[in-house]
Design a protein around this motif. Structure first.
Motif, mmCIF file in Angstrom:
data_model
loop_
_atom_site.group_PDB
_atom_site.id
_atom_site.type_symbol
_atom_site.label_atom_id
_atom_site.label_comp_id
_atom_site.label_asym_id
_atom_site.label_seq_id
_atom_site.Cartn_x
_atom_site.Cartn_y
_atom_site.Cartn_z
ATOM 1 N N THR A 143 75.301 23.994 12.648
ATOM 2 C CA THR A 143 74.768 25.058 11.850
ATOM 3 C C THR A 143 74.046 26.001 12.382
ATOM 4 O OG1 THR A 143 74.547 22.989 10.227
ATOM 5 C CG2 THR A 143 73.423 25.221 9.797
ATOM 6 N N ARG A 144 74.530 27.071 11.888
ATOM 7 C CA ARG A 144 73.765 28.337 12.551
ATOM 8 C C ARG A 144 72.468 28.567 11.956
ATOM 9 N NH1 ARG A 144 76.692 32.347 14.942
ATOM 10 N NH2 ARG A 144 75.752 33.951 13.607
ATOM 11 N N LEU A 181 61.955 29.713 9.463
ATOM 12 C CA LEU A 181 63.411 29.660 10.251
ATOM 13 C C LEU A 181 64.192 28.154 10.110
ATOM 14 C CD1 LEU A 181 62.036 31.630 13.431
ATOM 15 C CD2 LEU A 181 63.163 32.651 11.386
ATOM 16 N N LYS A 182 63.951 27.951 8.531
ATOM 17 C CA LYS A 182 64.848 26.825 8.493
ATOM 18 C C LYS A 182 64.022 25.529 9.043
ATOM 19 C CE LYS A 182 69.381 28.742 7.424
ATOM 20 N NZ LYS A 182 70.849 28.609 7.517
ATOM 21 N N LEU A 183 62.892 25.707 9.340
ATOM 22 C CA LEU A 183 62.368 24.442 10.025
ATOM 23 C C LEU A 183 61.131 23.956 9.349
ATOM 24 C CD1 LEU A 183 62.075 26.021 13.565
ATOM 25 C CD2 LEU A 183 63.685 24.321 12.995
ATOM 26 N N VAL A 211 71.866 30.846 16.311
ATOM 27 C CA VAL A 211 72.285 29.958 17.306
ATOM 28 C C VAL A 211 72.865 28.756 16.686
ATOM 29 C CG1 VAL A 211 71.768 28.458 19.207
ATOM 30 C CG2 VAL A 211 70.461 30.791 19.027
ATOM 31 N N GLY A 212 73.783 28.151 17.077
ATOM 32 C CA GLY A 212 74.678 27.083 16.493
ATOM 33 C C GLY A 212 73.652 25.527 17.091
ATOM 34 N N TYR A 213 72.924 25.168 16.214
ATOM 35 C CA TYR A 213 72.322 23.719 16.488
ATOM 36 C C TYR A 213 73.383 22.504 16.131
ATOM 37 C CZ TYR A 213 67.677 26.047 16.497
ATOM 38 O OH TYR A 213 66.651 26.902 16.798
ATOM 39 N N PRO A 214 73.490 21.704 16.951
ATOM 40 C CA PRO A 214 74.171 20.646 16.918
ATOM 41 C C PRO A 214 73.529 19.757 15.488
ATOM 42 C CG PRO A 214 73.193 20.387 18.736
ATOM 43 C CD PRO A 214 72.872 21.764 18.519
ATOM 44 N N ALA A 215 74.492 19.178 14.826
ATOM 45 C CA ALA A 215 73.985 18.489 13.457
ATOM 46 C C ALA A 215 73.233 17.162 14.014
ATOM 47 C CB ALA A 215 74.989 18.424 12.606
ATOM 48 N N PRO A 216 72.118 16.912 13.485
ATOM 49 C CA PRO A 216 71.395 15.524 13.848
ATOM 50 C C PRO A 216 72.106 14.575 12.817
ATOM 51 C CG PRO A 216 69.675 17.002 12.558
ATOM 52 C CD PRO A 216 71.030 17.746 12.819
ATOM 53 N N LEU A 217 72.067 13.460 13.272
ATOM 54 C CA LEU A 217 72.535 12.432 12.402
ATOM 55 C C LEU A 217 72.356 11.065 13.136
ATOM 56 C CD1 LEU A 217 76.602 11.885 12.804
ATOM 57 C CD2 LEU A 217 75.086 12.927 14.685
ATOM 58 N N GLN A 231 65.319 22.164 17.843
ATOM 59 C CA GLN A 231 66.358 21.083 17.709
ATOM 60 C C GLN A 231 65.693 19.676 17.518
ATOM 61 O OE1 GLN A 231 68.791 21.922 20.850
ATOM 62 N NE2 GLN A 231 70.203 23.379 19.677
ATOM 63 N N LEU A 232 64.631 19.417 18.592
ATOM 64 C CA LEU A 232 64.079 18.029 18.267
ATOM 65 C C LEU A 232 63.466 17.544 17.087
ATOM 66 C CD1 LEU A 232 63.466 15.199 19.731
ATOM 67 C CD2 LEU A 232 61.560 16.216 20.836
ATOM 68 N N LEU A 233 62.545 18.805 16.461
ATOM 69 C CA LEU A 233 62.006 18.627 15.332
ATOM 70 C C LEU A 233 63.146 18.419 14.098
ATOM 71 C CD1 LEU A 233 59.638 19.141 13.184
ATOM 72 C CD2 LEU A 233 59.988 21.671 13.503
#
Length: 310
Positions: free
Chosen positions: A51-52, A134-136, A9-15, A68-70
């Motif tokens: 990012t996927r 899982l990249k978290l 899933v494409g997560y919008p990039a946090p910035l 995503q919030l994490l």
């Protein structure tokens, strides 16, 4: 071991707001456009940059939102990890309903760390053992499991532990041996006696919390503990089948049938073939569902095992 496929899933990039400005966004853009969706105070999601990320096939929208919030919080607060109930949910463990809330539980090794935001609980951890799941950024499964002990009953801990050492939703996240070593070797462990009691009842190769519940109910009723997935060679199919629970000496198998078994025609047909093959091999099969009369079930099992009725 079963394969556990993933979606991506494409997560919008946090910035940060400052990073958004550096990309040419005005304050008006940041406040009013859908490109920069708010994640937390001072943090936005850039919907034009993603990012996927790997996501389990069993994960729902709530799981994705929490992940995503994490990521957003770890972008603003480097070094924090998901812990307690949040880590358990991300691992796919079966939490009791009372603990399955919307709070994001984060851990930090910094004793001076502060995060003041509604819906987020920060826990200061003496030993921060981090893994990338899982990249978290997530607390290691063993201390996560130990964190749940003061919050759960022994029965709930066994259900969670069976899932963590089993292979039903995700690959095993720790072994029963490593759990026993962790409980024995770790100092200042809260609810140690509860963890020790749960560890004695956790079994590997369990398929579901309902299977765990049935096994613990049998033990609580004073019945012998059944074997998890005993091997039964079935000559009519030339296959070795593994019923959910069984008593090999008495050739008695217990099969738990969830709703999926009832509503899926393919699963229903497979179940019938399994039961027929087990019976042809000389085994008695007792099928158990959510609404099974447990008093009658106990009488049937006791009769087959040659035990006195209660």
């Amino acid at each position: 071991m079963k394969k556990h496929p993933l979606n991506y899933v494409g997560y919008p990039a946090p910035l940060s707001v400052a990073e958004a400005r550096a990309r040419g966004a005005t304050d008006y853009d940041i406040r009013s456009t859908r490109r920069f969706l708010p994640a937390s105070w001072g943090i936005r999601f850039d919907d034009d940059s993603s990012t996927r990320f790997p996501v389990p096939t069993w994960a729902d929208d709530k799981w994705v939102e929490e992940a995503q919030l994490l990521l957003a919080m770890s972008h603003r607060h480097p070094g924090i990890v998901a812990c307690r109930e949040t880590a358990a949910r991300l691992y796919g463990w079966p939490l009791p309903r009372a603990l399955d809330d919307a709070t994001l539980h984060l851990g930090s090794a910094d004793p001076n760390k502060r995060i003041r935001r509604s819906g987020i609980a920060l826990h200061r951890l003496r030993n921060l053992s981090t893994v990338e799941w899982l990249k978290l950024p997530v607390l290691h499964p063993l201390p996560t499991f130990a964190q749940l002990a003061p919050l759960c009953s022994v029965t709930s801990l066994v259900q969670i532990g069976d899932a963590a050492v089993g292979d039903w939703k995700t690959p095993p996240q720790f072994s029963l041996t490593s759990l026993n070593e962790y409980v024995s070797d770790t100092k200042y462990l809260r609810s140690r006696s509860k963890l020790e009691a749960a560890a004695e009842l956790i079994r590997e190769d369990v398929d579901s919390p309902m299977e765990t519940d049935l096994r613990l109910w049998l033990i609580a009723r004073g019945l012998p503990e059944p074997i998890v997935h005993p091997a039964v060679y079935c000559p009519t199919t030339n296959l070795t089948l593994h019923p959910d629970l069984g008593y090999p000496e008495q050739m008695l198998a217990l099969e738990y049938e969830g709703d999926f078994h009832r509503i899926s025609e393919d699963q229903w047909a497979t179940d019938i073939d399994r039961v027929n093959a087990l019976r042809a091999a000389g085994w008695t099969v007792i099928r158990v569902a959510k609404w099974t009369d447990r008093r009658q079930l106990e009488r049937d099992i006791r009769l087959h095992l040659g035990l006195n009725p209660k």
